[in-house]
Write an enzyme that holds these catalytic residues in place. Sequence first.
Site, mmCIF file in Angstrom:
data_model
loop_
_atom_site.group_PDB
_atom_site.id
_atom_site.type_symbol
_atom_site.label_atom_id
_atom_site.label_comp_id
_atom_site.label_asym_id
_atom_site.label_seq_id
_atom_site.Cartn_x
_atom_site.Cartn_y
_atom_site.Cartn_z
ATOM 1 N N ASP A 458 0.819 -1.222 0.000
ATOM 2 C CA ASP A 458 0.000 0.000 0.000
ATOM 3 C C ASP A 458 0.846 1.263 0.000
ATOM 4 O O ASP A 458 0.409 2.300 -0.482
ATOM 5 C CB ASP A 458 -1.042 0.007 1.123
ATOM 6 C CG ASP A 458 -0.501 -0.339 2.480
ATOM 7 O OD1 ASP A 458 0.708 -0.599 2.594
ATOM 8 O OD2 ASP A 458 -1.281 -0.354 3.441
HETATM 9 C C1 LAN Z 1 3.437 -1.246 10.065
HETATM 10 C C2 LAN Z 1 3.236 0.178 9.774
HETATM 11 C C3 LAN Z 1 2.610 0.490 8.488
HETATM 12 C C4 LAN Z 1 1.664 -0.583 8.028
HETATM 13 C C5 LAN Z 1 0.705 -0.114 6.936
HETATM 14 C C6 LAN Z 1 1.382 0.493 5.731
HETATM 15 C C7 LAN Z 1 -0.237 0.946 7.510
HETATM 16 C C8 LAN Z 1 -0.138 -1.311 6.508
HETATM 17 O O1 LAN Z 1 -1.164 -0.907 5.626
HETATM 18 C C9 LAN Z 1 0.719 -2.457 6.060
HETATM 19 C C10 LAN Z 1 1.632 -2.934 7.187
HETATM 20 C C11 LAN Z 1 2.523 -1.839 7.782
HETATM 21 C C12 LAN Z 1 3.681 -1.606 6.837
HETATM 22 C C13 LAN Z 1 3.122 -2.221 9.123
HETATM 23 C C14 LAN Z 1 3.491 -3.620 9.427
HETATM 24 C C15 LAN Z 1 3.913 -3.942 10.867
HETATM 25 C C16 LAN Z 1 4.691 -2.826 11.537
HETATM 26 C C17 LAN Z 1 5.964 -2.582 10.779
HETATM 27 C C18 LAN Z 1 3.788 -1.574 11.477
HETATM 28 C C19 LAN Z 1 2.459 -1.711 12.179
HETATM 29 C C20 LAN Z 1 4.589 -0.605 12.312
HETATM 30 C C21 LAN Z 1 5.193 -1.460 13.444
HETATM 31 C C22 LAN Z 1 5.016 -2.938 13.042
HETATM 32 C C23 LAN Z 1 6.225 -3.803 13.448
HETATM 33 C C24 LAN Z 1 5.897 -5.250 13.229
HETATM 34 C C25 LAN Z 1 6.577 -3.508 14.897
HETATM 35 C C26 LAN Z 1 7.634 -4.377 15.483
HETATM 36 C C27 LAN Z 1 7.008 -5.490 16.176
HETATM 37 C C28 LAN Z 1 7.148 -6.771 15.856
HETATM 38 C C29 LAN Z 1 6.107 -7.707 16.271
HETATM 39 C C30 LAN Z 1 8.302 -7.297 15.086
#
Ligand code: LAN
Length: 728
Positions: A458
């Site tokens: 996205d």
């Molecule tokens: C994110 C942030 C952005 C998010 C969007 C773009 C909003 C979504 O549409 C797709 C997935 C994504 C990229 C995403 C995936 C997981 C993340 C990176 C996070 C929620 C921000 C933090 C999270 C990450 C996994 C945090 C670290 C924790 C672990 C369990 C490894």
Amino acid sequence: VKSANGGVTKSKSTIDNERTDPLRWRMLDDRGCQTWHYLETEEEVRKWPQSTADRYFLGLDTGLPDLPPAKTPLQAASNGLEYFSHLQLPPGNWGCEYGGPMFLLPGLVITWYVTETPIPESHAIEIKNYLFARQHPEDGGWGLHIEGDSSVFGTVMNYTTLRLLGADAEDPRLVKARETLWKLGGAVRGPHWAKFWLSVLGVLDFDIVNPVPPELWLLPDWVPIAPWRWWIHMRQVMLPMSYIYSKRWSYPLNDLTRQLRSELLTQPYETINLDSHRNDISPADDYHPKTWLLRVLFWLIVNIWMPFLRPASLAKRAEEWTWWLICAEDENTQFSNLGPVNGPMNTLCCYIHEGPDSPRFRQHLKTLPEFLWVKDEGMLMNGTNGVQVWDTCFAVQAIYTAGFATDTKWKPMLTKALEFLEDQQIEAECRDQHACYRQQRKGAWGFSNKKQGYTVSDCTSEGLKCVLLLQSTPGYPRLVPDHRIFSAIDVLLTMQNPSGGCASYEPQRGSEYLEYLNAAEVFGRIMVEYDYPECTTAVTTALHMFQKHYPEYRTKEIREFKARCIEYIRKSQSADGSWYGSWGICFTYAAMFGMESLACAGENYANSERVRRGCKFLLDRQMPDGGWGETYRSCETGVYHQHPQSQVVQTAWVVLALLEAQFPDREPLERACRLIMSRQQKNGEWKQEAIEGVFNKSCMISYPNYKFIFTIKALGLFAKRFGDGALL
Ligand code: LAN
């Protein structure tokens, strides 16, 4: 001045031990790499003035003036934009804190401590301030995220962090935290990641950690459970974790860690049978209980495989291969790493493998601060190395949708944003792409910056839409040439799952049954990629827009791809008309996307029963004040949970959903817009309300810019549809 192991390096006069001087903090945004700096001397302060954005982030008075009171939705949107425009950063992007998760700082601080990295006193103080500010006032504990109930994970990790940073065990706040921790059963009842970090620190021992064998990385690719099939965040955390686990690397016991043993445990350390607590977990932490299958596997690995069967040569090969993969991840991200969990872990691996003078280790230490953020409450660790690309994309589209892109006043601002997005498009595939199982990425955008370099379906879609929108508006430069636009499309076309839906970083590579092997306990749906209505919508709408501009390129594939997306969106709608949101809270967020997809397929309130069902679901939940409000319990449970207060962000999402649906009745939308406008401050600002985002079902994460972005977009689109008459 404290020394060595995590020693806090003391600076001169600008710190009074309790707090730093907020007027000395500055954020540097260097082409999307954001770092915070504490200026020690008067001269530095003179040379580098604090910006309005700095002051805003730090909760200081921005001095921004009151604006003429808004009577119409467009005036309110314009006032909001007036304020928000001052938060644009010099490279053209927007940024903000990206806090929420309460398990990130501990990994960083433990890594600093066990590698004996000096911690600047300014950082130590502000991290402590943040953790104290986020301690639950009633029980003194911490949860998985800032709004969550106290858990062992949150409490044991943040308590330990405070102690490593010099907080006194007899500080009444720590005494209270300890009581809560003990009530919850103490450190032995923590989840896997807590046990892992405490074993690294030397407070616990690897006997209490469920196994993370690096041999998994030697499995041939065809094996259904091979790690390359896992969701990227899980495999990139499991990678360094398995290396450290295999080495059973622990920091030597010292006075502080010995003391921590008595503070974190409810019985003397020596009397505990650590192995018997491997699967012991407090109910407050056990969001996703382990399956019996996983427990059996763990038992076999610990009791049979590790002691009797595991040949030393295999262990060595596994360690060498994981080390190679760790280095590849470091180099491919210029040491940014995928996220805030594997960042510190990879750092520690470099330290273990190459020692304190290793250039890799040094490079990590330089890069880790890109995860840190400073605000009025103190210093926190962001969920990624920022929200640069994502928030900038949404901001541009909101401003465009509200009709401001053709206004000469906003052209320079949007041109800067376009320049930023041009600069942040990923240019090339990474080194050893296939050996390290990376998805195609040339032409993609990531969530934070190009340096981190992971495509997200996205983020690429939103980036592409911004470029198409601005570059086709008169008066904007054509910065991204056609061939780069085509590359972005090529990436998107790799992203579809067999179901028709799109996932986040890669298409799904393994079976959803892999969730049986979810060992993290605190999160749900983490083992593989899934279909997401949000990501699917972003990709469909990007392809849709692209086809209007470039009808000739990969026409048939795109048409078929889009049709499958729409089929998935239709199928993923529940009988009650809702969609479950995975990245924002929750049904209100997903509704905005679901409706957008359907609109893209020509479905609206007049011609589609699905759309009407979707509208009904939303309208049934409108609150008496005209707004919508949903709590994060929706994400945990999959059932809509009403918030006691309406929320501007969720209200804006619903307004956008209903407008996409072409819902014909103006009245509920007007009431919603009035609510959004009534919450606006005189200077155009909206204040922070409840947390907006989520991941892995159980952990919430903040999107502070959403209160500007979606309000502006909703008010602007409302005015376009229903006219800009006075509402207040
Ligand atoms: C994110 C942030 C952005 C998010 C969007 C773009 C909003 C979504 O549409 C797709 C997935 C994504 C990229 C995403 C995936 C997981 C993340 C990176 C996070 C929620 C921000 C933090 C999270 C990450 C996994 C945090 C670290 C924790 C672990 C369990 C490894």
